[in-house]
Scaffold this active site. Sequence first.
Site, PDB file in Angstrom:
ATOM      1  N   ASP A 103       0.826  -1.205   0.000  1.00 27.36           N
ATOM      2  CA  ASP A 103       0.000   0.000   0.000  1.00 27.36           C
ATOM      3  C   ASP A 103       0.860   1.255   0.000  1.00 27.36           C
ATOM      4  O   ASP A 103       0.665   2.174  -0.786  1.00 27.36           O
ATOM      5  CB  ASP A 103      -0.979   0.009   1.192  1.00 27.36           C
ATOM      6  CG  ASP A 103      -0.295  -0.229   2.541  1.00 27.36           C
ATOM      7  OD1 ASP A 103       0.939  -0.441   2.583  1.00 27.36           O
ATOM      8  OD2 ASP A 103      -0.998  -0.211   3.568  1.00 27.36           O
ATOM      9  N   ASP A 106       7.069   3.773   3.581  1.00 27.84           N
ATOM     10  CA  ASP A 106       7.383   4.876   4.484  1.00 27.84           C
ATOM     11  C   ASP A 106       8.901   4.847   4.721  1.00 27.84           C
ATOM     12  O   ASP A 106       9.672   5.388   3.925  1.00 27.84           O
ATOM     13  CB  ASP A 106       6.551   4.670   5.755  1.00 27.84           C
ATOM     14  CG  ASP A 106       6.626   5.822   6.730  1.00 27.84           C
ATOM     15  OD1 ASP A 106       7.135   6.891   6.362  1.00 27.84           O
ATOM     16  OD2 ASP A 106       6.188   5.669   7.873  1.00 27.84           O
ATOM     17  N   VAL A 156      -1.752   9.094   6.082  1.00 29.70           N
ATOM     18  CA  VAL A 156      -2.908   9.006   5.176  1.00 29.70           C
ATOM     19  C   VAL A 156      -3.726   7.741   5.433  1.00 29.70           C
ATOM     20  O   VAL A 156      -3.190   6.728   5.902  1.00 29.70           O
ATOM     21  CB  VAL A 156      -2.467   9.070   3.693  1.00 29.70           C
ATOM     22  CG1 VAL A 156      -1.840  10.409   3.370  1.00 29.70           C
ATOM     23  CG2 VAL A 156      -1.519   7.927   3.345  1.00 29.70           C
ATOM     24  N   ASP A 162      -5.328   2.088   6.870  1.00 31.79           N
ATOM     25  CA  ASP A 162      -6.129   2.260   8.093  1.00 31.79           C
ATOM     26  C   ASP A 162      -5.480   3.191   9.094  1.00 31.79           C
ATOM     27  O   ASP A 162      -4.291   3.508   9.013  1.00 31.79           O
ATOM     28  CB  ASP A 162      -6.302   0.901   8.789  1.00 31.79           C
ATOM     29  CG  ASP A 162      -5.031   0.478   9.533  1.00 31.79           C
ATOM     30  OD1 ASP A 162      -3.937   0.563   8.933  1.00 31.79           O
ATOM     31  OD2 ASP A 162      -5.112   0.119  10.721  1.00 31.79           O
TER      32      ASP A 162
HETATM   33  P1  5GP Z   1       7.695   1.141   6.482  1.00 29.41           P
HETATM   34  O1  5GP Z   1       8.285  -0.137   6.940  1.00 29.41           O
HETATM   35  O2  5GP Z   1       7.989   1.452   5.034  1.00 29.41           O
HETATM   36  O3  5GP Z   1       8.075   2.272   7.393  1.00 29.41           O
HETATM   37  O4  5GP Z   1       6.156   1.041   6.702  1.00 29.41           O
HETATM   38  C1  5GP Z   1       5.272   0.518   5.769  1.00 29.41           C
HETATM   39  C2  5GP Z   1       3.935   0.252   6.426  1.00 29.41           C
HETATM   40  O5  5GP Z   1       3.613   1.270   7.384  1.00 29.41           O
HETATM   41  C3  5GP Z   1       2.829   0.309   5.422  1.00 29.41           C
HETATM   42  O6  5GP Z   1       2.601  -0.943   4.841  1.00 29.41           O
HETATM   43  C4  5GP Z   1       1.653   0.785   6.250  1.00 29.41           C
HETATM   44  O7  5GP Z   1       1.046  -0.319   6.870  1.00 29.41           O
HETATM   45  C5  5GP Z   1       2.267   1.643   7.326  1.00 29.41           C
HETATM   46  N1  5GP Z   1       2.208   3.084   7.002  1.00 29.41           N
HETATM   47  C6  5GP Z   1       3.219   3.927   6.711  1.00 29.41           C
HETATM   48  N2  5GP Z   1       2.792   5.161   6.465  1.00 29.41           N
HETATM   49  C7  5GP Z   1       1.445   5.119   6.588  1.00 29.41           C
HETATM   50  C8  5GP Z   1       0.401   6.101   6.438  1.00 29.41           C
HETATM   51  O8  5GP Z   1       0.600   7.291   6.122  1.00 29.41           O
HETATM   52  N3  5GP Z   1      -0.869   5.648   6.653  1.00 29.41           N
HETATM   53  C9  5GP Z   1      -1.158   4.370   6.984  1.00 29.41           C
HETATM   54  N4  5GP Z   1      -2.438   4.062   7.166  1.00 29.41           N
HETATM   55  N5  5GP Z   1      -0.210   3.423   7.138  1.00 29.41           N
HETATM   56  C10 5GP Z   1       1.075   3.798   6.926  1.00 29.41           C
END
Ligand code: 5GP
Length: 182
Positions: A103, A106, A156, A162
Site C-alpha cells: 500500500d 514509508d 494518510v 487504516d
Molecule cells: P515502512 O516499513 O515502510 O516504514 O512502513 C510501511 C507500512 O507502514 C505500510 O505498509 C503501512 O502499513 C504503514 N504506514 C506507513 N505510512 C502510513 C500512512 O501514512 N498511513 C497508513 N495508514 N499506514 C502507513
Amino acid sequence: MKNRMKNDLEKIILTENEILNKVQEIADKINHDYKDREPVIISILRGATLFSADLIKNIELKLELDFMAVSSYGDSTESSGVVKIKKDIDTDISNRDVILVEDIIDTGLTLKYISEYLKKHNPKSIAICSLLDKPKAHKIDIKIDYVGFEVGNEFVVGYGLDFAQHYRNLPYIGILKKEIYS
Ligand code: 5GP
C-alpha cells in the site's frame, strides 16, 4: 457512516477516479513488462487488499495471487522498524517472477525485510509495486519498480490504508486530522 469518517479527514488528496486511473496505468505497464510470463502477485495484508484487487482485475496475464501478513505499526503511527511475519505465502515461488504489492512505503524497512526473506526462496525475480511512496521518509535505499503516487510525510488513510483498523473502506485517500491520532 462514510460522512462521519470523512469528517475525520483534513483533506482528500487522491480521489477514487485518480486512484483507479493510476491503477490502470500500473497494470498496463505490468502487462507490457511481463508479456508471456506468469507472475506471482504477493499482496501484503491488510493495507494492499483494495489496491491489489483493482490491480489484478486489469492485469491480462495468467497469474497467481498470494498474501503475506507482517506486523506493522499496531495502533500507533510511528514505524517501529520491527517486522514480524504473521502469515507466510503458500505458493512455491522458486524460479518464479514475483511482484510484491504494497500500500505505502514509508521508511522502507518492511519491504526490505519482506523482499530479503522472499529471496531465500530463490525466485527468478522480485519487483516491488506500491500505490503510495513517502520518499522523504525512507531510511534505506529501496528500488521501487512501480509506484502510483508520491506523498508527503502526513499520515494518510483510505483505499485499504487504516488508522487503528478503521477507514480502510473509504474509496479515496485522505490525510487524517492530527487530533484523531495524537
Ligand atoms: P515502512 O516499513 O515502510 O516504514 O512502513 C510501511 C507500512 O507502514 C505500510 O505498509 C503501512 O502499513 C504503514 N504506514 C506507513 N505510512 C502510513 C500512512 O501514512 N498511513 C497508513 N495508514 N499506514 C502507513
